[in-house]
Design a protein around this motif. Structure first.
Motif, PDB file in Angstrom:
ATOM      1  N   LYS A   4       0.833  -1.206   0.000  1.00 46.73           N
ATOM      2  CA  LYS A   4       0.000   0.000   0.000  1.00 46.73           C
ATOM      3  C   LYS A   4       0.869   1.258   0.000  1.00 46.73           C
ATOM      4  O   LYS A   4       0.592   2.220  -0.721  1.00 46.73           O
ATOM      5  N   ASN A   5       1.935   1.246   0.794  1.00 47.17           N
ATOM      6  CA  ASN A   5       2.806   2.420   0.899  1.00 47.17           C
ATOM      7  C   ASN A   5       3.610   2.691  -0.377  1.00 47.17           C
ATOM      8  O   ASN A   5       4.108   3.792  -0.564  1.00 47.17           O
ATOM      9  N   ARG A   6       3.714   1.707  -1.243  1.00 48.92           N
ATOM     10  CA  ARG A   6       4.404   1.919  -2.518  1.00 48.92           C
ATOM     11  C   ARG A   6       3.548   2.735  -3.483  1.00 48.92           C
ATOM     12  O   ARG A   6       4.045   3.245  -4.470  1.00 48.92           O
ATOM     13  N   GLY A   7       2.265   2.804  -3.211  1.00 48.61           N
ATOM     14  CA  GLY A   7       1.363   3.535  -4.087  1.00 48.61           C
ATOM     15  C   GLY A   7       0.899   2.691  -5.258  1.00 48.61           C
ATOM     16  O   GLY A   7       1.598   1.795  -5.718  1.00 48.61           O
ATOM     17  N   TYR A   8      -0.277   2.984  -5.724  1.00 45.37           N
ATOM     18  CA  TYR A   8      -0.880   2.218  -6.814  1.00 45.37           C
ATOM     19  C   TYR A   8      -0.178   2.504  -8.142  1.00 45.37           C
ATOM     20  O   TYR A   8       0.116   3.645  -8.467  1.00 45.37           O
ATOM     21  N   ASN A   9       0.102   1.444  -8.890  1.00 48.76           N
ATOM     22  CA  ASN A   9       0.625   1.553 -10.247  1.00 48.76           C
ATOM     23  C   ASN A   9      -0.018   0.426 -11.048  1.00 48.76           C
ATOM     24  O   ASN A   9       0.088  -0.742 -10.676  1.00 48.76           O
ATOM     25  N   VAL A  10      -0.672   0.753 -12.131  1.00 44.19           N
ATOM     26  CA  VAL A  10      -1.466  -0.221 -12.884  1.00 44.19           C
ATOM     27  C   VAL A  10      -0.643  -1.416 -13.374  1.00 44.19           C
ATOM     28  O   VAL A  10      -1.175  -2.515 -13.485  1.00 44.19           O
ATOM     29  N   THR A  11       0.650  -1.245 -13.647  1.00 46.14           N
ATOM     30  CA  THR A  11       1.439  -2.359 -14.177  1.00 46.14           C
ATOM     31  C   THR A  11       2.357  -3.032 -13.163  1.00 46.14           C
ATOM     32  O   THR A  11       2.694  -4.198 -13.337  1.00 46.14           O
ATOM     33  N   THR A  12       2.755  -2.317 -12.109  1.00 51.57           N
ATOM     34  CA  THR A  12       3.742  -2.896 -11.192  1.00 51.57           C
ATOM     35  C   THR A  12       3.296  -2.979  -9.735  1.00 51.57           C
ATOM     36  O   THR A  12       4.007  -3.567  -8.918  1.00 51.57           O
TER      37      THR A  12
END
Length: 188
Positions: A129-137
């Motif tokens: 969650k702390n990495r943040g949303y990214n559609v591919t990774t």
């Protein structure tokens, strides 16, 4: 008349005083259990994945959540705990804003594991969650698989559970989970 020997009399005396008890039946350790919930129409037809994991110390309690869907929470994700009924009711109740408020999540697959560490699974949830949303990774499928593999070393080492990168949730659910011997799909 049957003659009772001294050793038999001694054993009977120990049993009657409670100093010796019958053998205790060995209990098997509670299995871990994980389930992936899927919304096949999510993400414009690529699908959306959510997770549920059972607490091995209290098998009536589950932790469940998701990441990246605006239908059931902000993209930043959410996590809850409750009974299996509350898990199912939550996923049944979510409506698909893009498809006339139809049911969003429609199915799930589960698998038992011989291990399960709820604290470690929650830690992986926070990390992803702390990495943040990214559609591919770093999307909903990455989140679910990180939680499952954080929960279970058995799942973490299962080479049939491929990396989430490069897979849509629908394809992973349809192809990878059955190949890894997860249960058949259950309808909600």
């Amino acid at each position: 008349m049957t003659q009772v020997t001294a050793p038999v009399i001694g054993a009977l005396a120990l049993l009657s005083t409670g100093m010796v008890t019958a053998p205790v039946k060995a209990e098997a350790a509670t299995l871990g259990r994980v389930c992936m919930f899927e919304a096949p129409r999510g993400a414009y037809g690529a699908g959306h994945a959510a997770f549920a994991i059972r607490d091995r110390s209290d098998t009536r309690r589950w932790t469940y959540g998701s990441f990246g869907s605006t239908n059931d929470a902000p993209k930043s994700g959410w996590i809850k705990s409750g009974s299996w009924d509350s898990v199912r009711q939550h996923f049944i109740s979510v409506r698909d804003k893009d498809h006339n408020n139809a049911r969003y999540y429609t199915r799930y697959r589960c698998v038992n594991t011989r291990d399960g560490d709820l604290k470690r699974a929650k830690s992986w949830y926070t990390t992803v969650k702390n990495r943040g949303y990214n559609v591919t990774t770093n999307n909903c499928l990455h989140m679910s698989m990180a939680v499952f593999k954080g929960y279970s070393e058995t799942l973490r080492k299962d080479t049939r559970l491929k990396s989430a990168t490069g897979w849509t949730p629908n394809n992973y659910y349809r192809d990878v989970l059955p190949a890894a011997r997860w249960e058949t799909s259950h309808s909600l």
